[in-house]
Design a protein around this motif. Structure first.
Motif, PDB file in Angstrom:
ATOM      1  N   LEU A  62       0.830  -1.200   0.000  1.00  0.00           N
ATOM      2  CA  LEU A  62       0.000   0.000   0.000  1.00  0.00           C
ATOM      3  C   LEU A  62       0.867   1.254   0.000  1.00  0.00           C
ATOM      4  N   PRO A  63       0.301   2.385  -0.419  1.00  0.00           N
ATOM      5  CA  PRO A  63       1.089   3.625  -0.448  1.00  0.00           C
ATOM      6  C   PRO A  63       1.613   4.021   0.933  1.00  0.00           C
ATOM      7  N   HIS A  64       2.897   4.319   0.990  1.00  0.00           N
ATOM      8  CA  HIS A  64       3.562   4.839   2.183  1.00  0.00           C
ATOM      9  C   HIS A  64       4.117   6.210   1.792  1.00  0.00           C
ATOM     10  N   PRO A  65       3.279   7.250   1.830  1.00  0.00           N
ATOM     11  CA  PRO A  65       3.715   8.554   1.319  1.00  0.00           C
ATOM     12  C   PRO A  65       4.816   9.197   2.141  1.00  0.00           C
ATOM     13  N   GLU A  66       5.468  10.163   1.518  1.00  0.00           N
ATOM     14  CA  GLU A  66       6.558  10.896   2.154  1.00  0.00           C
ATOM     15  C   GLU A  66       6.053  11.865   3.218  1.00  0.00           C
ATOM     16  N   TYR A  67       4.823  12.349   3.059  1.00  0.00           N
ATOM     17  CA  TYR A  67       4.229  13.307   3.993  1.00  0.00           C
ATOM     18  C   TYR A  67       2.812  12.890   4.307  1.00  0.00           C
ATOM     19  N   LEU A  68       2.312  13.371   5.441  1.00  0.00           N
ATOM     20  CA  LEU A  68       0.888  13.207   5.732  1.00  0.00           C
ATOM     21  C   LEU A  68       0.095  13.965   4.681  1.00  0.00           C
ATOM     22  N   PRO A  69      -1.114  13.481   4.331  1.00  0.00           N
ATOM     23  CA  PRO A  69      -1.910  14.227   3.351  1.00  0.00           C
ATOM     24  C   PRO A  69      -2.309  15.593   3.904  1.00  0.00           C
ATOM     25  N   TYR A  70      -2.454  16.548   2.990  1.00  0.00           N
ATOM     26  CA  TYR A  70      -2.936  17.863   3.399  1.00  0.00           C
ATOM     27  C   TYR A  70      -4.292  17.675   4.069  1.00  0.00           C
ATOM     28  N   PRO A  71      -4.566  18.421   5.137  1.00  0.00           N
ATOM     29  CA  PRO A  71      -5.838  18.195   5.847  1.00  0.00           C
ATOM     30  C   PRO A  71      -7.049  18.477   4.968  1.00  0.00           C
TER      31      PRO A  71
ATOM     32  N   GLY B 276       7.492   6.048   8.434  1.00  0.00           N
ATOM     33  CA  GLY B 276       6.315   6.743   8.966  1.00  0.00           C
ATOM     34  C   GLY B 276       6.704   7.921   9.840  1.00  0.00           C
ATOM     35  N   VAL B 277       7.724   7.732  10.685  1.00  0.00           N
ATOM     36  CA  VAL B 277       8.209   8.829  11.540  1.00  0.00           C
ATOM     37  C   VAL B 277       8.741   9.958  10.663  1.00  0.00           C
ATOM     38  N   ASP B 278       9.470   9.608   9.602  1.00  0.00           N
ATOM     39  CA  ASP B 278       9.978  10.636   8.688  1.00  0.00           C
ATOM     40  C   ASP B 278       8.837  11.369   7.986  1.00  0.00           C
ATOM     41  N   ALA B 279       7.768  10.661   7.663  1.00  0.00           N
ATOM     42  CA  ALA B 279       6.634  11.295   6.982  1.00  0.00           C
ATOM     43  C   ALA B 279       5.887  12.245   7.917  1.00  0.00           C
ATOM     44  N   ILE B 280       5.807  11.893   9.193  1.00  0.00           N
ATOM     45  CA  ILE B 280       5.182  12.791  10.165  1.00  0.00           C
ATOM     46  C   ILE B 280       6.046  14.034  10.318  1.00  0.00           C
ATOM     47  N   ASP B 281       7.350  13.845  10.366  1.00  0.00           N
ATOM     48  CA  ASP B 281       8.331  14.929  10.381  1.00  0.00           C
ATOM     49  C   ASP B 281       7.982  16.000  11.410  1.00  0.00           C
TER      50      ASP B 281
ATOM     51  N   SER C 268       1.277  27.221  18.223  1.00  0.00           N
ATOM     52  CA  SER C 268      -0.138  27.556  18.421  1.00  0.00           C
ATOM     53  C   SER C 268      -0.851  26.468  19.220  1.00  0.00           C
ATOM     54  N   ASP C 269      -0.166  25.338  19.432  1.00  0.00           N
ATOM     55  CA  ASP C 269      -0.728  24.209  20.182  1.00  0.00           C
ATOM     56  C   ASP C 269      -2.109  23.819  19.642  1.00  0.00           C
ATOM     57  N   SER C 270      -2.188  23.735  18.332  1.00  0.00           N
ATOM     58  CA  SER C 270      -3.451  23.419  17.668  1.00  0.00           C
ATOM     59  C   SER C 270      -3.750  21.921  17.750  1.00  0.00           C
ATOM     60  N   ALA C 271      -4.963  21.555  17.341  1.00  0.00           N
ATOM     61  CA  ALA C 271      -5.346  20.141  17.276  1.00  0.00           C
ATOM     62  C   ALA C 271      -4.441  19.395  16.301  1.00  0.00           C
ATOM     63  N   GLU C 272      -4.017  20.094  15.242  1.00  0.00           N
ATOM     64  CA  GLU C 272      -3.125  19.463  14.276  1.00  0.00           C
ATOM     65  C   GLU C 272      -1.780  19.117  14.923  1.00  0.00           C
ATOM     66  N   TRP C 273      -1.253  20.023  15.747  1.00  0.00           N
ATOM     67  CA  TRP C 273       0.019  19.746  16.429  1.00  0.00           C
ATOM     68  C   TRP C 273      -0.132  18.572  17.389  1.00  0.00           C
ATOM     69  N   ARG C 274      -1.211  18.560  18.139  1.00  0.00           N
ATOM     70  CA  ARG C 274      -1.420  17.452  19.083  1.00  0.00           C
ATOM     71  C   ARG C 274      -1.517  16.129  18.332  1.00  0.00           C
ATOM     72  N   PHE C 275      -2.183  16.131  17.170  1.00  0.00           N
ATOM     73  CA  PHE C 275      -2.259  14.915  16.363  1.00  0.00           C
ATOM     74  C   PHE C 275      -0.871  14.501  15.860  1.00  0.00           C
ATOM     75  N   LEU C 276      -0.109  15.451  15.328  1.00  0.00           N
ATOM     76  CA  LEU C 276       1.233  15.138  14.829  1.00  0.00           C
ATOM     77  C   LEU C 276       2.113  14.561  15.932  1.00  0.00           C
ATOM     78  N   HIS C 277       2.038  15.165  17.108  1.00  0.00           N
ATOM     79  CA  HIS C 277       2.838  14.687  18.237  1.00  0.00           C
ATOM     80  C   HIS C 277       2.415  13.266  18.626  1.00  0.00           C
ATOM     81  N   GLU C 278       1.117  13.043  18.702  1.00  0.00           N
ATOM     82  CA  GLU C 278       0.614  11.702  19.032  1.00  0.00           C
ATOM     83  C   GLU C 278       1.029  10.702  17.947  1.00  0.00           C
ATOM     84  N   ALA C 279       0.903  11.086  16.681  1.00  0.00           N
ATOM     85  CA  ALA C 279       1.254  10.184  15.581  1.00  0.00           C
ATOM     86  C   ALA C 279       2.729   9.801  15.653  1.00  0.00           C
ATOM     87  N   ASP C 280       3.585  10.768  15.924  1.00  0.00           N
ATOM     88  CA  ASP C 280       5.010  10.501  16.056  1.00  0.00           C
ATOM     89  C   ASP C 280       5.262   9.457  17.145  1.00  0.00           C
TER      90      ASP C 280
END
Length: 140
Positions: free
Chosen positions: A7-16, A55-60, A80-92
Motif C-alpha cells: 500500500l502507499p507509504h507517502p513521504e508526507y501526511l496528506p494535506y488536511p 512513517g516517523v519521517d513522513a510525520i516529520d 499555536s498548540d493546535s489540534a493538528e500539532w497534538r495529532f502530529l505529536h501523538e502520531a510521532d
C-alpha cells in the motif's frame, strides 16, 4: 490478498482535506480494516500507511524534511498548540511505539461512516476526521 507493504507509504501526511485516520496496534489489525474497506469498493491507492522509520519521517514532527516555508508552518502549528500539532505529536509517538497509522480519503458522510465503522471493528483507536478547517475526534 493485499499486504501492508504494497500500500502507499507517502513521504508526507496528506494535506488536511477530507479524510479519516486511525491508529492500530499492529499491521494485522490495520490490514483487516483495509480488506473490509476494499470489499466496499476502496482501492489500494485510497490508503496511506504510516509505520516504522519511514512513517516517523513522513510525520516529520520537527519539519526537518520540509521546505523552508513548510518548516515555518510546522513551527507555527507547534507554537499555536493546535489540534493538528497534538495529532502530529501523538502520531510521532504511536509510530515510534510500533503502531500503524492509516489515513483514507472520506469526502462524503457515507464514506466517513464506512471507514469509521471498519476502523472500530478491527481495533482502530484515536480515530479522527480531518477537514481543511477542523479536526473532529470520533467518539467511540
Amino acid at each position: 490478498m493485499v499486504s501492508l507493504e504494497q500500500l502507499p507509504h507517502p513521504e508526507y501526511l496528506p494535506y488536511p482535506n477530507h479524510y479519516t485516520a486511525a491508529f492500530f496496534e499492529n499491521g494485522e489489525e490495520a490490514l483487516k480494516a483495509i480488506e473490509e474497506l476494499e470489499d466496499y469498493g476502496y482501492s489500494d491507492e485510497d490508503f496511506n500507511v504510516f509505520e516504522g522509520n519511514k512513517g516517523v519521517d513522513a510525520i516529520d514532527l520537527e519539519g526537518s524534511h520540509h521546505t523552508l516555508l513548510e518548516n515555518y508552518m510546522r513551527k507555527f502549528i507547534k507554537f499555536s498548540d493546535s489540534a493538528e500539532w497534538r495529532f502530529l505529536h501523538e502520531a510521532d509517538q504511536e509510530i515510534r511505539n510500533g503502531h500503524v497509522l492509516i489515513c483514507v480519503p472520506t469526502p462524503s458522510s457515507k464514506e466517513k461512516e464506512e471507514v469509521v465503522d471498519a476502523f472500530k471493528r478491527y481495533g482502530g483507536y484515536d480515530i479522527r476526521y480531518f477537514t481543511p478547517l477542523y479536526i473532529e475526534e470520533v467518539v467511540l
